[in-house]
Structures are given as C-alpha cells and as structure tokens.
Design a protein around this motif. Structure first.
Motif, PDB file in Angstrom:
ATOM      1  N   TYR A   1      39.457  16.074   1.983  1.00 46.13           N
ATOM      2  CA  TYR A   1      39.378  15.763   0.560  1.00 46.13           C
ATOM      3  C   TYR A   1      38.193  16.497  -0.042  1.00 46.13           C
ATOM      4  CZ  TYR A   1      42.336  11.914   2.133  1.00 46.13           C
ATOM      5  OH  TYR A   1      43.336  11.180   2.702  1.00 46.13           O
ATOM      6  N   THR A   2      38.283  16.786  -1.337  1.00 52.86           N
ATOM      7  CA  THR A   2      37.196  17.457  -2.032  1.00 52.86           C
ATOM      8  C   THR A   2      36.832  16.647  -3.271  1.00 52.86           C
ATOM      9  OG1 THR A   2      38.020  19.596  -1.288  1.00 52.86           O
ATOM     10  CG2 THR A   2      36.464  19.614  -3.108  1.00 52.86           C
ATOM     11  N   PHE A   3      35.530  16.328  -3.387  1.00 50.45           N
ATOM     12  CA  PHE A   3      34.987  15.645  -4.555  1.00 50.45           C
ATOM     13  C   PHE A   3      33.909  16.547  -5.135  1.00 50.45           C
ATOM     14  CE2 PHE A   3      36.127  12.226  -1.587  1.00 50.45           C
ATOM     15  CZ  PHE A   3      37.012  11.493  -2.370  1.00 50.45           C
ATOM     16  N   GLY A   4      34.235  17.377  -6.096  1.00 50.18           N
ATOM     17  CA  GLY A   4      33.246  18.301  -6.662  1.00 50.18           C
ATOM     18  C   GLY A   4      32.737  19.241  -5.587  1.00 50.18           C
ATOM     19  N   SER A   5      31.446  19.161  -5.264  1.00 49.41           N
ATOM     20  CA  SER A   5      30.871  20.046  -4.239  1.00 49.41           C
ATOM     21  C   SER A   5      30.866  19.402  -2.853  1.00 49.41           C
ATOM     22  CB  SER A   5      29.445  20.431  -4.634  1.00 49.41           C
ATOM     23  OG  SER A   5      28.622  19.293  -4.633  1.00 49.41           O
ATOM     24  N   PHE A   6      31.494  18.225  -2.721  1.00 50.54           N
ATOM     25  CA  PHE A   6      31.536  17.546  -1.431  1.00 50.54           C
ATOM     26  C   PHE A   6      32.900  17.730  -0.782  1.00 50.54           C
ATOM     27  CE2 PHE A   6      28.242  15.101  -3.642  1.00 50.54           C
ATOM     28  CZ  PHE A   6      27.228  15.197  -2.699  1.00 50.54           C
ATOM     29  N   SER A   7      32.876  18.117   0.477  1.00 52.40           N
ATOM     30  CA  SER A   7      34.094  18.228   1.276  1.00 52.40           C
ATOM     31  C   SER A   7      34.058  17.116   2.310  1.00 52.40           C
ATOM     32  CB  SER A   7      34.142  19.593   1.963  1.00 52.40           C
ATOM     33  OG  SER A   7      35.231  19.643   2.851  1.00 52.40           O
ATOM     34  N   VAL A   8      35.116  16.293   2.347  1.00 53.68           N
ATOM     35  CA  VAL A   8      35.173  15.146   3.245  1.00 53.68           C
ATOM     36  C   VAL A   8      36.351  15.313   4.190  1.00 53.68           C
ATOM     37  CG1 VAL A   8      35.373  12.636   3.382  1.00 53.68           C
ATOM     38  CG2 VAL A   8      34.179  13.665   1.455  1.00 53.68           C
ATOM     39  N   ASP A   9      36.075  15.318   5.492  1.00 53.59           N
ATOM     40  CA  ASP A   9      37.113  15.358   6.522  1.00 53.59           C
ATOM     41  C   ASP A   9      37.205  13.984   7.154  1.00 53.59           C
ATOM     42  OD1 ASP A   9      37.692  18.083   6.195  1.00 53.59           O
ATOM     43  OD2 ASP A   9      35.993  18.637   7.468  1.00 53.59           O
ATOM     44  N   VAL A  10      38.406  13.420   7.179  1.00 54.19           N
ATOM     45  CA  VAL A  10      38.630  12.088   7.728  1.00 54.19           C
ATOM     46  C   VAL A  10      39.542  12.216   8.938  1.00 54.19           C
ATOM     47  CG1 VAL A  10      39.507   9.778   7.242  1.00 54.19           C
ATOM     48  CG2 VAL A  10      38.442  11.089   5.416  1.00 54.19           C
ATOM     49  N   PHE A  11      39.097  11.675  10.089  1.00 57.83           N
ATOM     50  CA  PHE A  11      39.915  11.722  11.299  1.00 57.83           C
ATOM     51  C   PHE A  11      39.552  10.561  12.214  1.00 57.83           C
ATOM     52  CE2 PHE A  11      36.149  14.273  11.897  1.00 57.83           C
ATOM     53  CZ  PHE A  11      35.686  13.897  13.152  1.00 57.83           C
TER      54      PHE A  11
ATOM     55  N   SER B   1      37.227   8.040  19.001  1.00 61.19           N
ATOM     56  CA  SER B   1      37.165   6.931  19.950  1.00 61.19           C
ATOM     57  C   SER B   1      36.315   5.779  19.420  1.00 61.19           C
ATOM     58  CB  SER B   1      36.608   7.414  21.291  1.00 61.19           C
ATOM     59  OG  SER B   1      35.297   7.914  21.116  1.00 61.19           O
ATOM     60  N   GLU B   2      35.361   6.076  18.513  1.00 63.69           N
ATOM     61  CA  GLU B   2      34.491   5.034  17.964  1.00 63.69           C
ATOM     62  C   GLU B   2      35.080   4.362  16.736  1.00 63.69           C
ATOM     63  OE1 GLU B   2      31.878   8.023  17.436  1.00 63.69           O
ATOM     64  OE2 GLU B   2      31.031   7.970  19.433  1.00 63.69           O
ATOM     65  N   GLY B   3      36.052   4.997  16.096  1.00 65.39           N
ATOM     66  CA  GLY B   3      36.650   4.459  14.888  1.00 65.39           C
ATOM     67  C   GLY B   3      37.054   5.590  13.968  1.00 65.39           C
ATOM     68  N   LEU B   4      37.155   5.310  12.691  1.00 59.16           N
ATOM     69  CA  LEU B   4      37.504   6.322  11.706  1.00 59.16           C
ATOM     70  C   LEU B   4      36.232   7.091  11.338  1.00 59.16           C
ATOM     71  CD1 LEU B   4      39.977   7.257  10.096  1.00 59.16           C
ATOM     72  CD2 LEU B   4      39.218   5.786   8.247  1.00 59.16           C
ATOM     73  N   THR B   5      36.269   8.409  11.498  1.00 64.41           N
ATOM     74  CA  THR B   5      35.088   9.244  11.286  1.00 64.41           C
ATOM     75  C   THR B   5      35.242  10.040   9.999  1.00 64.41           C
ATOM     76  OG1 THR B   5      34.780   9.420  13.671  1.00 64.41           O
ATOM     77  CG2 THR B   5      33.637  11.023  12.308  1.00 64.41           C
ATOM     78  N   LEU B   6      34.197  10.043   9.184  1.00 67.15           N
ATOM     79  CA  LEU B   6      34.160  10.832   7.960  1.00 67.15           C
ATOM     80  C   LEU B   6      33.019  11.833   8.073  1.00 67.15           C
ATOM     81  CD1 LEU B   6      35.106   7.784   7.081  1.00 67.15           C
ATOM     82  CD2 LEU B   6      34.853   8.721   4.813  1.00 67.15           C
ATOM     83  N   ASN B   7      33.356  13.118   8.059  1.00 67.42           N
ATOM     84  CA  ASN B   7      32.342  14.170   8.022  1.00 67.42           C
ATOM     85  C   ASN B   7      32.210  14.614   6.576  1.00 67.42           C
ATOM     86  OD1 ASN B   7      31.769  14.216  10.732  1.00 67.42           O
ATOM     87  ND2 ASN B   7      33.310  15.739  11.202  1.00 67.42           N
ATOM     88  N   ILE B   8      31.023  14.512   6.016  1.00 67.39           N
ATOM     89  CA  ILE B   8      30.793  14.836   4.611  1.00 67.39           C
ATOM     90  C   ILE B   8      29.883  16.058   4.543  1.00 67.39           C
ATOM     91  CG2 ILE B   8      29.942  13.978   2.402  1.00 67.39           C
ATOM     92  CD1 ILE B   8      30.368  11.121   3.612  1.00 67.39           C
ATOM     93  N   LEU B   9      30.335  17.091   3.821  1.00 66.11           N
ATOM     94  CA  LEU B   9      29.599  18.344   3.706  1.00 66.11           C
ATOM     95  C   LEU B   9      29.355  18.641   2.235  1.00 66.11           C
ATOM     96  CD1 LEU B   9      28.552  21.128   4.808  1.00 66.11           C
ATOM     97  CD2 LEU B   9      30.902  21.923   4.560  1.00 66.11           C
ATOM     98  N   ASP B  10      28.094  18.904   1.887  1.00 68.15           N
ATOM     99  CA  ASP B  10      27.759  19.361   0.543  1.00 68.15           C
ATOM    100  C   ASP B  10      27.828  20.879   0.574  1.00 68.15           C
ATOM    101  OD1 ASP B  10      26.747  20.016  -1.917  1.00 68.15           O
ATOM    102  OD2 ASP B  10      24.967  18.746  -1.769  1.00 68.15           O
ATOM    103  N   THR B  11      28.849  21.442  -0.087  1.00 66.29           N
ATOM    104  CA  THR B  11      29.065  22.889  -0.012  1.00 66.29           C
ATOM    105  C   THR B  11      27.992  23.674  -0.761  1.00 66.29           C
ATOM    106  OG1 THR B  11      30.593  22.734  -1.884  1.00 66.29           O
ATOM    107  CG2 THR B  11      31.555  22.688   0.329  1.00 66.29           C
ATOM    108  N   ASN B  12      27.260  23.034  -1.663  1.00 59.45           N
ATOM    109  CA  ASN B  12      26.187  23.735  -2.387  1.00 59.45           C
ATOM    110  C   ASN B  12      24.960  23.939  -1.510  1.00 59.45           C
ATOM    111  OD1 ASN B  12      27.720  23.902  -4.684  1.00 59.45           O
ATOM    112  ND2 ASN B  12      26.786  22.131  -5.672  1.00 59.45           N
ATOM    113  N   THR B  13      24.565  22.892  -0.775  1.00 57.14           N
ATOM    114  CA  THR B  13      23.325  22.961   0.003  1.00 57.14           C
ATOM    115  C   THR B  13      23.556  23.131   1.497  1.00 57.14           C
ATOM    116  OG1 THR B  13      23.229  20.565   0.268  1.00 57.14           O
ATOM    117  CG2 THR B  13      22.140  21.494  -1.674  1.00 57.14           C
ATOM    118  N   GLY B  14      24.759  22.842   1.973  1.00 57.54           N
ATOM    119  CA  GLY B  14      25.037  22.926   3.402  1.00 57.54           C
ATOM    120  C   GLY B  14      24.648  21.670   4.167  1.00 57.54           C
ATOM    121  N   GLU B  15      24.170  20.642   3.464  1.00 62.61           N
ATOM    122  CA  GLU B  15      23.804  19.387   4.128  1.00 62.61           C
ATOM    123  C   GLU B  15      25.056  18.670   4.601  1.00 62.61           C
ATOM    124  OE1 GLU B  15      20.451  16.950   2.501  1.00 62.61           O
ATOM    125  OE2 GLU B  15      20.900  18.209   0.740  1.00 62.61           O
ATOM    126  N   GLN B  16      24.931  18.038   5.785  1.00 56.29           N
ATOM    127  CA  GLN B  16      26.062  17.320   6.367  1.00 56.29           C
ATOM    128  C   GLN B  16      25.641  15.919   6.755  1.00 56.29           C
ATOM    129  OE1 GLN B  16      28.268  19.224   9.506  1.00 56.29           O
ATOM    130  NE2 GLN B  16      27.432  21.213   8.961  1.00 56.29           N
TER     131      GLN B  16
END
Length: 134
Positions: free
Chosen positions: A98-108, A111-126
């Motif tokens: 999913y994409t929210f403005g400059s944030f890219s969110v991967d949901v998958f 083994s621990e549960g539902l994982t969300l990786n959030i990336l700020d495409t402007n700064t590269g922060e994760q």
C-alpha cells in the motif's frame, strides 16, 4: 562437668542442624547481575536524583497553543482513520503493498504474526510493526 554436658548436648543436637550454601548474586548488571535489572536500576536512580538540568528549557504552552495541538491531533486522527477505511475497508488489514503519500507499507504474515514494513520513500527511514497472532 559443664563441659561434658555441653559436649553431649552438642552431639545429640547435631543431626538436627541443617546448613545450606550461601551464594551472593549481584543485582547491578555492571557487576555481573541480571541484565533485566538495568531499566529498574536506572529509573530508580533517576527518581532519587534531586539535581535538575538548569540548561533544559521547558516552554510552557498557552491555552491557545494547547487547543491548537489538540485540534491538530484530532484532525490527523480523522485523516488516518479515513485513509485506513479507504485502503483496508471494514474487513481490516490484508496482505499486499500500500502507498500513503510518501509511505510505502508492505503487509505480510510471518511466524510472529502480521508484519507491516513501513518505508518513508523521501528519507529512506524504515520501521517494522508486528501484530502478534491471537
């Protein structure tokens, strides 16, 4: 006579005397104690610290500034709530990207549960958020 009576008394009581090993375990993790004690020791020390940082400036907010901050937080909450409903609907979070403005969110799932990786495409922060299995 007293010496013999004391000796006999000691011999009769000796089978009922118990002893155990005396082991010292330090509390402070700096001296070999459990590392889980670190946060407790630090918060305890800070609570006892009567010294105040004289260089720290804590500006007091006026009522107008507090109102503005509160209104800002409520508006951001409403916007995020609308974005959530728009992207995920009423069924909740599903797998995908999913994409929210400059944030890219991967949901998958993981083994621990539902994982969300959030990336700020402007700064590269994760960041990663894990929603545990129930």
């Amino acid at each position: 006579m007293k010496l013999i009576a004391t000796l006999i008394l000691c011999l009769l009581l000796s089978p009922f005397v118990n002893a155990q090993a005396f082991v010292y375990k330090p509390v402070n993790p700096a001296f070999g104690g459990d590392t889980f004690n670190y946060q407790w020791l630090l918060s305890s020390a800070e609570a006892q610290n009567k010294q105040k940082d004289k260089t720290a400036v804590t500006p007091t907010q006026t009522d107008l500034e507090k109102f503005k901050a509160n209104l800002n937080a409520q508006l951001l909450n409403q916007i995020s709530s609308q974005l959530y409903k728009q992207q995920f609907g009423t069924d909740g979070i599903k797998e995908g990207s999913y994409t929210f403005g400059s944030f890219s969110v991967d949901v998958f799932p993981s083994s621990e549960g539902l994982t969300l990786n959030i990336l700020d495409t402007n700064t590269g922060e994760q960041t990663q958020v894990i929603i545990p299995n129930q």
